[in-house]
Design a protein around this motif. Sequence first.
Motif, PDB file in Angstrom:
ATOM      1  N   GLY A   1       1.604  22.197  89.658  1.00 20.88           N
ATOM      2  CA  GLY A   1       1.798  21.242  88.583  1.00 20.88           C
ATOM      3  C   GLY A   1       0.861  21.469  87.420  1.00 20.88           C
ATOM      4  O   GLY A   1       1.256  21.370  86.254  1.00 20.88           O
ATOM      5  N   ALA A   2      -0.403  21.759  87.708  1.00 20.27           N
ATOM      6  CA  ALA A   2      -1.379  21.990  86.644  1.00 20.27           C
ATOM      7  C   ALA A   2      -0.983  23.181  85.782  1.00 20.27           C
ATOM      8  O   ALA A   2      -1.142  23.154  84.551  1.00 20.27           O
ATOM      9  CB  ALA A   2      -2.770  22.200  87.245  1.00 20.27           C
ATOM     10  N   ASN A   3      -0.478  24.232  86.399  1.00 22.58           N
ATOM     11  CA  ASN A   3      -0.057  25.403  85.635  1.00 22.58           C
ATOM     12  C   ASN A   3       1.106  25.083  84.707  1.00 22.58           C
ATOM     13  O   ASN A   3       1.116  25.498  83.534  1.00 22.58           O
ATOM     14  CB  ASN A   3       0.323  26.544  86.585  1.00 22.58           C
ATOM     15  CG  ASN A   3      -0.885  27.327  87.056  1.00 22.58           C
ATOM     16  OD1 ASN A   3      -1.757  27.678  86.269  1.00 22.58           O
ATOM     17  ND2 ASN A   3      -0.947  27.609  88.351  1.00 22.58           N
ATOM     18  N   HIS A   4       2.090  24.352  85.204  1.00 27.64           N
ATOM     19  CA  HIS A   4       3.241  24.051  84.348  1.00 27.64           C
ATOM     20  C   HIS A   4       2.882  23.010  83.285  1.00 27.64           C
ATOM     21  O   HIS A   4       3.400  23.079  82.158  1.00 27.64           O
ATOM     22  CB  HIS A   4       4.425  23.615  85.202  1.00 27.64           C
ATOM     23  CG  HIS A   4       5.008  24.730  86.004  1.00 27.64           C
ATOM     24  ND1 HIS A   4       5.579  25.842  85.428  1.00 27.64           N
ATOM     25  CD2 HIS A   4       5.088  24.926  87.358  1.00 27.64           C
ATOM     26  CE1 HIS A   4       6.002  26.665  86.363  1.00 27.64           C
ATOM     27  NE2 HIS A   4       5.703  26.136  87.549  1.00 27.64           N
ATOM     28  N   ASN A   5       2.004  22.077  83.605  1.00 29.33           N
ATOM     29  CA  ASN A   5       1.535  21.147  82.575  1.00 29.33           C
ATOM     30  C   ASN A   5       0.810  21.897  81.463  1.00 29.33           C
ATOM     31  O   ASN A   5       0.959  21.579  80.272  1.00 29.33           O
ATOM     32  CB  ASN A   5       0.597  20.100  83.186  1.00 29.33           C
ATOM     33  CG  ASN A   5       1.333  19.073  84.022  1.00 29.33           C
ATOM     34  OD1 ASN A   5       2.557  18.948  83.970  1.00 29.33           O
ATOM     35  ND2 ASN A   5       0.588  18.329  84.826  1.00 29.33           N
ATOM     36  N   GLN A   6       0.009  22.876  81.849  1.00 30.45           N
ATOM     37  CA  GLN A   6      -0.698  23.696  80.865  1.00 30.45           C
ATOM     38  C   GLN A   6       0.300  24.433  79.968  1.00 30.45           C
ATOM     39  O   GLN A   6       0.152  24.469  78.744  1.00 30.45           O
ATOM     40  CB  GLN A   6      -1.600  24.695  81.599  1.00 30.45           C
ATOM     41  CG  GLN A   6      -2.335  25.666  80.718  1.00 30.45           C
ATOM     42  CD  GLN A   6      -3.224  26.595  81.539  1.00 30.45           C
ATOM     43  OE1 GLN A   6      -4.448  26.527  81.454  1.00 30.45           O
ATOM     44  NE2 GLN A   6      -2.631  27.452  82.350  1.00 30.45           N
ATOM     45  N   ALA A   7       1.334  24.984  80.562  1.00 28.36           N
ATOM     46  CA  ALA A   7       2.356  25.686  79.776  1.00 28.36           C
ATOM     47  C   ALA A   7       3.099  24.723  78.858  1.00 28.36           C
ATOM     48  O   ALA A   7       3.438  25.065  77.714  1.00 28.36           O
ATOM     49  CB  ALA A   7       3.333  26.395  80.708  1.00 28.36           C
TER      50      ALA A   7
ATOM     51  N   GLU B   1      -1.061  16.241  89.048  1.00 26.76           N
ATOM     52  CA  GLU B   1      -1.903  17.366  89.451  1.00 26.76           C
ATOM     53  C   GLU B   1      -2.707  17.099  90.721  1.00 26.76           C
ATOM     54  O   GLU B   1      -3.421  17.981  91.196  1.00 26.76           O
ATOM     55  CB  GLU B   1      -2.810  17.773  88.291  1.00 26.76           C
ATOM     56  CG  GLU B   1      -2.009  18.273  87.091  1.00 26.76           C
ATOM     57  CD  GLU B   1      -2.883  18.762  85.940  1.00 26.76           C
ATOM     58  OE1 GLU B   1      -4.098  18.975  86.155  1.00 26.76           O
ATOM     59  OE2 GLU B   1      -2.338  18.932  84.832  1.00 26.76           O
ATOM     60  N   ARG B   2      -2.561  15.908  91.286  1.00 31.41           N
ATOM     61  CA  ARG B   2      -3.206  15.660  92.584  1.00 31.41           C
ATOM     62  C   ARG B   2      -2.520  16.439  93.696  1.00 31.41           C
ATOM     63  O   ARG B   2      -3.103  16.692  94.746  1.00 31.41           O
ATOM     64  CB  ARG B   2      -3.192  14.164  92.897  1.00 31.41           C
ATOM     65  CG  ARG B   2      -4.113  13.348  92.011  1.00 31.41           C
ATOM     66  CD  ARG B   2      -3.979  11.877  92.293  1.00 31.41           C
ATOM     67  NE  ARG B   2      -2.632  11.383  91.975  1.00 31.41           N
ATOM     68  CZ  ARG B   2      -2.243  10.129  92.165  1.00 31.41           C
ATOM     69  NH1 ARG B   2      -3.078   9.245  92.695  1.00 31.41           N
ATOM     70  NH2 ARG B   2      -1.016   9.753  91.843  1.00 31.41           N
ATOM     71  N   PHE B   3      -1.258  16.821  93.469  1.00 34.48           N
ATOM     72  CA  PHE B   3      -0.570  17.717  94.395  1.00 34.48           C
ATOM     73  C   PHE B   3      -0.943  19.140  94.004  1.00 34.48           C
ATOM     74  O   PHE B   3      -0.922  19.496  92.826  1.00 34.48           O
ATOM     75  CB  PHE B   3       0.944  17.538  94.285  1.00 34.48           C
ATOM     76  CG  PHE B   3       1.428  16.173  94.679  1.00 34.48           C
ATOM     77  CD1 PHE B   3       1.732  15.887  96.000  1.00 34.48           C
ATOM     78  CD2 PHE B   3       1.590  15.174  93.736  1.00 34.48           C
ATOM     79  CE1 PHE B   3       2.181  14.627  96.374  1.00 34.48           C
ATOM     80  CE2 PHE B   3       2.046  13.916  94.083  1.00 34.48           C
ATOM     81  CZ  PHE B   3       2.342  13.636  95.411  1.00 34.48           C
TER      82      PHE B   3
ATOM     83  N   GLY C   1       5.184  19.112  97.087  1.00 30.79           N
ATOM     84  CA  GLY C   1       5.305  17.678  96.946  1.00 30.79           C
ATOM     85  C   GLY C   1       5.442  17.205  95.517  1.00 30.79           C
ATOM     86  O   GLY C   1       6.038  16.158  95.257  1.00 30.79           O
ATOM     87  N   GLU C   2       4.920  17.992  94.563  1.00 31.37           N
ATOM     88  CA  GLU C   2       4.992  17.560  93.171  1.00 31.37           C
ATOM     89  C   GLU C   2       6.420  17.575  92.637  1.00 31.37           C
ATOM     90  O   GLU C   2       6.745  16.837  91.707  1.00 31.37           O
ATOM     91  CB  GLU C   2       4.084  18.393  92.268  1.00 31.37           C
ATOM     92  CG  GLU C   2       4.313  19.887  92.316  1.00 31.37           C
ATOM     93  CD  GLU C   2       3.499  20.572  93.379  1.00 31.37           C
ATOM     94  OE1 GLU C   2       4.047  20.710  94.496  1.00 31.37           O
ATOM     95  OE2 GLU C   2       2.359  20.976  93.134  1.00 31.37           O
TER      96      GLU C   2
END
Length: 257
Positions: free
Chosen positions: A76-82, A180-182, A186-187
């Motif tokens: 999730g963090a990677n796609h949020n960054q993108a 991003e807690r996942f 699960g995300e």
Amino acid sequence: MPTTPSDPAQRITVSIVSHGQQALIRPLLEQLNEFSAGSIASVILTLNIPEPDVLAGLSLRFPLERISNSVAKGFGANHNQAFGRCETDWFLVLNPDMRFDRDVLAPLIAQARPDAGLLTPRILEPGKAAPEQHRAIITPLEILTRKRPGYPIPAAPEWIPGLFMLFRSRAYRDVGGFDERFFMYGEDFDICARTQLAGWRLQVGEDLMAQHAAQRASHGNRKHLYWHVASLLKVWASPAFWRFRRAVRAARQGSVL
């Protein structure tokens, strides 16, 4: 012949994350270039770990932007960054092992209802003659029974896996992107639940097909299996899960989600 959206705002920003998988990603980029270049504004490739560049010399009809992480991030963090680089109306989260033999991007957007916040084609797994069945809300009982005879397959999915998730960018912003807690699993269920709770719909292109090469690390890797189980426990402990479960039950009884 690939179709091209007449409105430039209908083009797509594609997000792909590599965990040392550029060799797997190269044929995916070639297929996107062959079939769907007219729909793509850019592909953002996140290199989550250092790896050799095997994409040198690849000629594409859309920009390929790279993000090189100094520290590995979760799915999730990677796609949020993108998504921070997304300037289009549509944002596609795409697994490195997805494969295409025709354009599905422009047809999906052409089919999109005004309230569709998240779209996907049908997904065909290796060795299967029919696409994956639609998924019911994930519970311990659903996991144990989904492969058994008599499993009640929903007419429409209540969530979709993170293999191919075409978001309306406004919907992605509405829900704040992935939680991003996942870390790695699960995300996808969580964001599907929160998207629908925010008033958006999931929409499936029932006449469109994409193939999944099924690189499933959790089936043979204890670390990935641990992440998978831990993420499921986080899903079932989350307020969004229980709110969504209640909403699904109400919808099944004839109420509007």
